[in-house]
Design an enzyme around this catalytic site. Structure first.
Site, PDB file in Angstrom:
ATOM      1  N   CYS A 277       4.616  25.267  -0.418  1.00 28.24           N
ATOM      2  CA  CYS A 277       3.351  24.764   0.111  1.00 28.24           C
ATOM      3  C   CYS A 277       2.242  25.769  -0.144  1.00 28.24           C
ATOM      4  O   CYS A 277       2.486  26.934  -0.437  1.00 28.24           O
ATOM      5  CB  CYS A 277       3.471  24.495   1.602  1.00 28.24           C
ATOM      6  SG  CYS A 277       4.898  23.496   2.043  1.00 28.24           S
TER       7      CYS A 277
ATOM      8  N   ARG B 273       1.937  24.862  -7.108  1.00 29.64           N
ATOM      9  CA  ARG B 273       3.118  25.042  -6.279  1.00 29.64           C
ATOM     10  C   ARG B 273       3.836  23.719  -6.019  1.00 29.64           C
ATOM     11  O   ARG B 273       4.978  23.719  -5.577  1.00 29.64           O
ATOM     12  CB  ARG B 273       2.721  25.669  -4.935  1.00 29.64           C
ATOM     13  CG  ARG B 273       2.301  27.119  -5.048  1.00 29.64           C
ATOM     14  CD  ARG B 273       1.697  27.626  -3.752  1.00 29.64           C
ATOM     15  NE  ARG B 273       1.574  29.080  -3.791  1.00 29.64           N
ATOM     16  CZ  ARG B 273       2.409  29.913  -3.173  1.00 29.64           C
ATOM     17  NH1 ARG B 273       3.402  29.436  -2.475  1.00 29.64           N
ATOM     18  NH2 ARG B 273       2.246  31.211  -3.258  1.00 29.64           N
TER      19      ARG B 273
ATOM     20  N   TRP C  86       4.649  20.290   0.546  1.00 29.97           N
ATOM     21  CA  TRP C  86       5.784  19.734  -0.189  1.00 29.97           C
ATOM     22  C   TRP C  86       6.838  19.410   0.850  1.00 29.97           C
ATOM     23  O   TRP C  86       7.329  20.292   1.546  1.00 29.97           O
ATOM     24  CB  TRP C  86       6.299  20.748  -1.206  1.00 29.97           C
ATOM     25  CG  TRP C  86       7.271  20.189  -2.205  1.00 29.97           C
ATOM     26  CD1 TRP C  86       6.973  19.581  -3.394  1.00 29.97           C
ATOM     27  CD2 TRP C  86       8.697  20.203  -2.123  1.00 29.97           C
ATOM     28  NE1 TRP C  86       8.134  19.219  -4.050  1.00 29.97           N
ATOM     29  CE2 TRP C  86       9.201  19.587  -3.292  1.00 29.97           C
ATOM     30  CE3 TRP C  86       9.607  20.663  -1.169  1.00 29.97           C
ATOM     31  CZ2 TRP C  86      10.558  19.428  -3.529  1.00 29.97           C
ATOM     32  CZ3 TRP C  86      10.967  20.504  -1.409  1.00 29.97           C
ATOM     33  CH2 TRP C  86      11.432  19.899  -2.579  1.00 29.97           C
TER      34      TRP C  86
ATOM     35  N   ASN D 263       4.199  27.285   5.678  1.00 33.10           N
ATOM     36  CA  ASN D 263       5.030  27.226   4.480  1.00 33.10           C
ATOM     37  C   ASN D 263       6.396  27.772   4.836  1.00 33.10           C
ATOM     38  O   ASN D 263       6.498  28.841   5.439  1.00 33.10           O
ATOM     39  CB  ASN D 263       4.413  28.060   3.346  1.00 33.10           C
ATOM     40  CG  ASN D 263       5.264  28.037   2.082  1.00 33.10           C
ATOM     41  OD1 ASN D 263       6.097  27.158   1.911  1.00 33.10           O
ATOM     42  ND2 ASN D 263       5.036  28.998   1.208  1.00 33.10           N
ATOM     43  N   GLY D 264       7.452  27.039   4.459  1.00 34.18           N
ATOM     44  CA  GLY D 264       8.799  27.526   4.742  1.00 34.18           C
ATOM     45  C   GLY D 264       9.570  26.573   5.635  1.00 34.18           C
ATOM     46  O   GLY D 264       9.197  25.412   5.816  1.00 34.18           O
TER      47      GLY D 264
ATOM     48  N   GLU E 204      18.546  25.217 -21.430  1.00 33.90           N
ATOM     49  CA  GLU E 204      17.124  25.222 -21.092  1.00 33.90           C
ATOM     50  C   GLU E 204      16.419  23.996 -21.684  1.00 33.90           C
ATOM     51  O   GLU E 204      15.547  23.393 -21.033  1.00 33.90           O
ATOM     52  CB  GLU E 204      16.472  26.510 -21.592  1.00 33.90           C
ATOM     53  CG  GLU E 204      14.962  26.550 -21.545  1.00 33.90           C
ATOM     54  CD  GLU E 204      14.371  26.467 -20.138  1.00 33.90           C
ATOM     55  OE1 GLU E 204      13.136  26.350 -20.031  1.00 33.90           O
ATOM     56  OE2 GLU E 204      15.138  26.507 -19.152  1.00 33.90           O
TER      57      GLU E 204
ATOM     58  N   LYS F 146      14.342  21.278 -19.477  1.00 32.17           N
ATOM     59  CA  LYS F 146      12.948  20.946 -19.698  1.00 32.17           C
ATOM     60  C   LYS F 146      12.758  19.437 -19.838  1.00 32.17           C
ATOM     61  O   LYS F 146      11.821  18.857 -19.294  1.00 32.17           O
ATOM     62  CB  LYS F 146      12.420  21.639 -20.961  1.00 32.17           C
ATOM     63  CG  LYS F 146      12.055  23.085 -20.759  1.00 32.17           C
ATOM     64  CD  LYS F 146      10.823  23.235 -19.900  1.00 32.17           C
ATOM     65  CE  LYS F 146      10.746  24.628 -19.303  1.00 32.17           C
ATOM     66  NZ  LYS F 146      11.710  24.881 -18.235  1.00 32.17           N
TER      67      LYS F 146
ATOM     68  N   GLU G 189      13.258  17.721 -16.469  1.00 31.83           N
ATOM     69  CA  GLU G 189      12.234  18.117 -15.500  1.00 31.83           C
ATOM     70  C   GLU G 189      10.971  17.288 -15.619  1.00 31.83           C
ATOM     71  O   GLU G 189      10.416  16.849 -14.607  1.00 31.83           O
ATOM     72  CB  GLU G 189      11.851  19.601 -15.704  1.00 31.83           C
ATOM     73  CG  GLU G 189      12.747  20.596 -15.028  1.00 31.83           C
ATOM     74  CD  GLU G 189      12.228  22.007 -15.211  1.00 31.83           C
ATOM     75  OE1 GLU G 189      12.281  22.765 -14.231  1.00 31.83           O
ATOM     76  OE2 GLU G 189      11.777  22.361 -16.318  1.00 31.83           O
TER      77      GLU G 189
ATOM     78  N   HIS H 165      35.700  18.617 -25.707  1.00 33.44           N
ATOM     79  CA  HIS H 165      36.415  18.701 -24.436  1.00 33.44           C
ATOM     80  C   HIS H 165      35.822  17.759 -23.387  1.00 33.44           C
ATOM     81  O   HIS H 165      35.939  18.009 -22.182  1.00 33.44           O
ATOM     82  CB  HIS H 165      36.407  20.143 -23.923  1.00 33.44           C
ATOM     83  CG  HIS H 165      37.180  21.081 -24.789  1.00 33.44           C
ATOM     84  ND1 HIS H 165      38.563  21.109 -24.842  1.00 33.44           N
ATOM     85  CD2 HIS H 165      36.760  22.016 -25.688  1.00 33.44           C
ATOM     86  CE1 HIS H 165      38.959  22.017 -25.697  1.00 33.44           C
ATOM     87  NE2 HIS H 165      37.885  22.591 -26.235  1.00 33.44           N
TER      88      HIS H 165
ATOM     89  N   LYS I 283       6.603  24.741  -8.073  1.00 34.96           N
ATOM     90  CA  LYS I 283       6.589  25.896  -8.963  1.00 34.96           C
ATOM     91  C   LYS I 283       7.392  27.048  -8.381  1.00 34.96           C
ATOM     92  O   LYS I 283       8.179  27.686  -9.075  1.00 34.96           O
ATOM     93  CB  LYS I 283       5.134  26.330  -9.206  1.00 34.96           C
ATOM     94  CG  LYS I 283       4.991  27.480 -10.202  1.00 34.96           C
ATOM     95  CD  LYS I 283       5.479  27.081 -11.575  1.00 34.96           C
ATOM     96  CE  LYS I 283       5.290  28.164 -12.600  1.00 34.96           C
ATOM     97  NZ  LYS I 283       5.899  27.806 -13.897  1.00 34.96           N
TER      98      LYS I 283
END
Length: 608
Positions: free
Chosen positions: A2, A27, A74, A98-99, A480, A484, A487, A503, A603
């Site tokens: 947040c 964020r 958030w 925040n938290g 990665e 991406k 995301e 496999h 973020k």
């Protein structure tokens, strides 16, 4: 995750609060709100969704007042509704947070037993009612906040605005970052320096457990025991680095394009360009000669950078490395007797799991080092050694330039470690550092392939799934690349070591499954191509990211290719990351998603 902002001024603050919140959009958030004191009386406006919704409400119902707090939320506790948006309020105060308050259920039950009625589902409102109760018992705002802080469990930052008091803000932090800015007759609080950059570059960072009392002309800071403490003023670089998207459509695209420049900056921190010798930034005494084993830990994209780092340290320095996702590191309880250095990778330097792992390593007596992009962050401040990635603020949620700068830092560190241990001769060191200096140029060459990659992305956007394959240094890039894509485009994607194809994942291959293969013409090229042939034999659609030598081999007929220049192996993770970023970016554009702020993501993940 947040964003928090607070201003004490002699001018109207509502519009300035919203402007500051815009600098914290990176964020991630799903609602926003502001509160001010209008002639001493608490007023507030909140809105679901983006800040434009809040701005529209303020246009219709302006808030007056020279003191106020603002917030972008958030959702953690409760859905993204106006009722759950911050600031939360009682008749005595408003609060932004925040938290996560881990023990809020017990505290809420206690308050409800006393007849308190809650308006939201959040843990934050519990804090508001607890402080209000202490005020009604006769405590001062400072003492009321301190009393409640001692009852809270979890990681959080808090900002309080008190009804009837136009010269007082109180803030506190435990685990989540919080900064105080000082101006002329004005004071500010914010989640980070970027939020405060339009107002001041004189910043104080609260330490773990601190709380502070702000007036127009003073800042009083106290530790968790309530004892006065002094925190130094630092000159923030936020103002110098704050910029808009420029000519780019999104921050992510802009940050991809910035990679040649920021790779140069990062390289310059780890290599004396005049001598070609590696160094530890800022003259820190980090000597690898007696390090028997390194424990690496990170989250998300940082974890994949650390995986490349493990290859670097073992290949170039002969140091065995353990690697853990930070959220698992401290719970695994691995014996650390032969580990002499714990190395953590984080863009923000505030990632909750990584910070908790750092603290666990320190509790076990280990020396700690942090590769971070924010040198004023908590992880940086609590590490024994700070190894900066000079990427500048990264606004797009999906990491791009921070990732490649992390790889550059890890490559240079591995060379330094090899020199310290006598594994790399002075001549070999010069050869390797000269190679690293090629990275910015090669990164630019990769960016110039954007038009080719955009065409491939049009087809990728029609798919529902994708596989990414790689061996050796390319395996972390496969992971990665898949991350991406999912995301920002929301296409399901998985990364695998190419040798693992048979496999299990090969069962998924058919003509509808695109397979992106990262395959520079290196020592594992032939083995990777044999796996690609298995895909081709089953009708899979292949995108081969290779170099001129790999393309010239004609190894895979019918594959669509992204062809990079030939380059030494140490550079391939850095340079090959860029086509993967651009493929994800342009696929997301075709899908019409919110590239810079993808759904459900933030973020900086500052809660566990």
């Amino acid at each position: 995750m947040c964003g928090i902002i607070g201003i004490i001024s002699r001018e109207q603050v509502a519009d300035r609060l919203v402007d500051a919140l815009k600098r914290l959009e990176y964020r991630g958030y799903d609602s926003a709100g502001v509160a001010t004191l209008e002639d001493g009386t608490l007023t507030r406006l909140r809105a679901e969704g983006k800040l434009v919704n809040l701005a529209a409400r303020l246009a219709d119902h302006p808030l007056k007042g020279t003191i106020g707090i603002g917030h972008t939320r958030w959702a953690t506790h409760g859905a993204a509704t106006e009722a759950n948006a911050h600031p939360h309020a009682t008749p005595r105060l408003a609060i932004v947070h925040n938290g996560i308050i881990e023990n809020y259920r017990e505290l809420r039950t206690e308050l409800e037993a006393e007849g308190i009625v809650f308006e939201s589902q959040t843990d934050t409102e519990t804090v508001a009612h607890l402080v209000t109760r202490e005020l009604e018992r006769g405590q001062s705002p400072k003492d009321a906040v301190h009393t409640v802080l001692q009852r809270l469990e979890g990681a959080f930052s808090l900002g309080f605005l008190f009804n009837g008091n136009e010269d007082l803000l109180i803030c506190a932090r435990r685990g989540s970052p919080l900064a105080i800015g000082e101006g002329k007759g004005e004071m500010y609080l914010g989640s980070d320096a970027i939020a405060l950059s339009p107002f001041t570059d004189d910043i104080r960072y609260l330490e773990e457990g601190d709380f502070a009392v702000l007036t127009h002309d003073s800042v009083s800071i106290f530790d968790e025991d309530g004892r006065p403490v002094t925190r130094p003023i630092r000159k923030s670089v936020g103002k110098a680095f704050y910029v808009d998207k420029g000519n780019h459509r999104h921050f992510m695209q802009k940050e991809i394009y910035e990679q040649p420049e920021v790779l140069s900056h990062t390289l310059g921190a780890f290599v004396d360009m005049s001598s070609g010798r590696t160094r530890i930034p800022d003259g820190q005494d980090l000597d690898f000669s007696k390090i028997r084993r390194i424990a690496l830990s990170a989250c998300g994209t940082g974890f994949y950078a650390a995986l490349v780092g493990r290859y670097y340290f073992e290949r170039f320095a002969g140091i065995p490395c353990d690697l853990d996702v930070a959220s698992e590191f401290r719970y695994r309880e691995s014996p650390l007797g032969d580990v002499d250095l714990a190395l953590f990778v984080s863009q923000s330097g505030e990632t909750a799991d990584t910070l908790a792992s750092l603290r666990y390593a320190k509790s076990q007596g280990l020396k700690t080092a942090a590769i971070v992009n924010v040198q004023e962050s908590t992880i940086a401040r609590e590490s024994d050694f700070v190894l900066p990635t000079l990427a500048g603020p990264e606004i797009g949620v999906a990491s791009t330039k921070a990732f490649t700068c992390q790889l550059m830092a890890l490559a240079a560190l591995a060379i330094r470690a090899g020199v310290d241990r006598g594994v790399i001769t002075p001549e070999r060191e010069l050869e390797l550092t000269r190679t690293l200096t090629e990275a910015p140029r090669l990164a630019n060459e990769a960016i110039r392939l954007e038009e080719v990659i955009e065409r491939l992305a049009r087809d990728m956007a029609t798919k529902s799934h994708a596989l990414f394959l790689g061996r050796g240094f390319s395996y972390p890039l496969a992971l990665e690349g898949a991350l991406k894509l999912k995301e920002i485009s929301y296409i399901h994607a998985e990364g695998y070591a190419a040798g693992e194809l048979k496999h299990g994942p090969i069962a998924l291959i058919d003509e509808t499954m695109p397979v992106v293969v990262v395959a520079p013409h290196d020592r594992s090229f032939e083995k990777t191509i044999s796996n690609v042939q298995e895909v081709a034999a089953r009708g899979g659609e292949i995108i081969l990211i290779t170099d001129a030598s790999g393309a010239a081999s004609g190894a895979v007929e019918g594959a669509q290719m992204i062809v990079l220049p030939d380059m030494p192996e140490i550079l391939t993770p850095i340079v090959y990351a860029i086509p993967l970023q651009l493929l994800a970016y342009h696929t997301a554009i075709q899908m019409g998603t919110d590239v810079d702020q993808p759904r459900n993501l933030a973020k900086s993940v500052t809660v566990e």
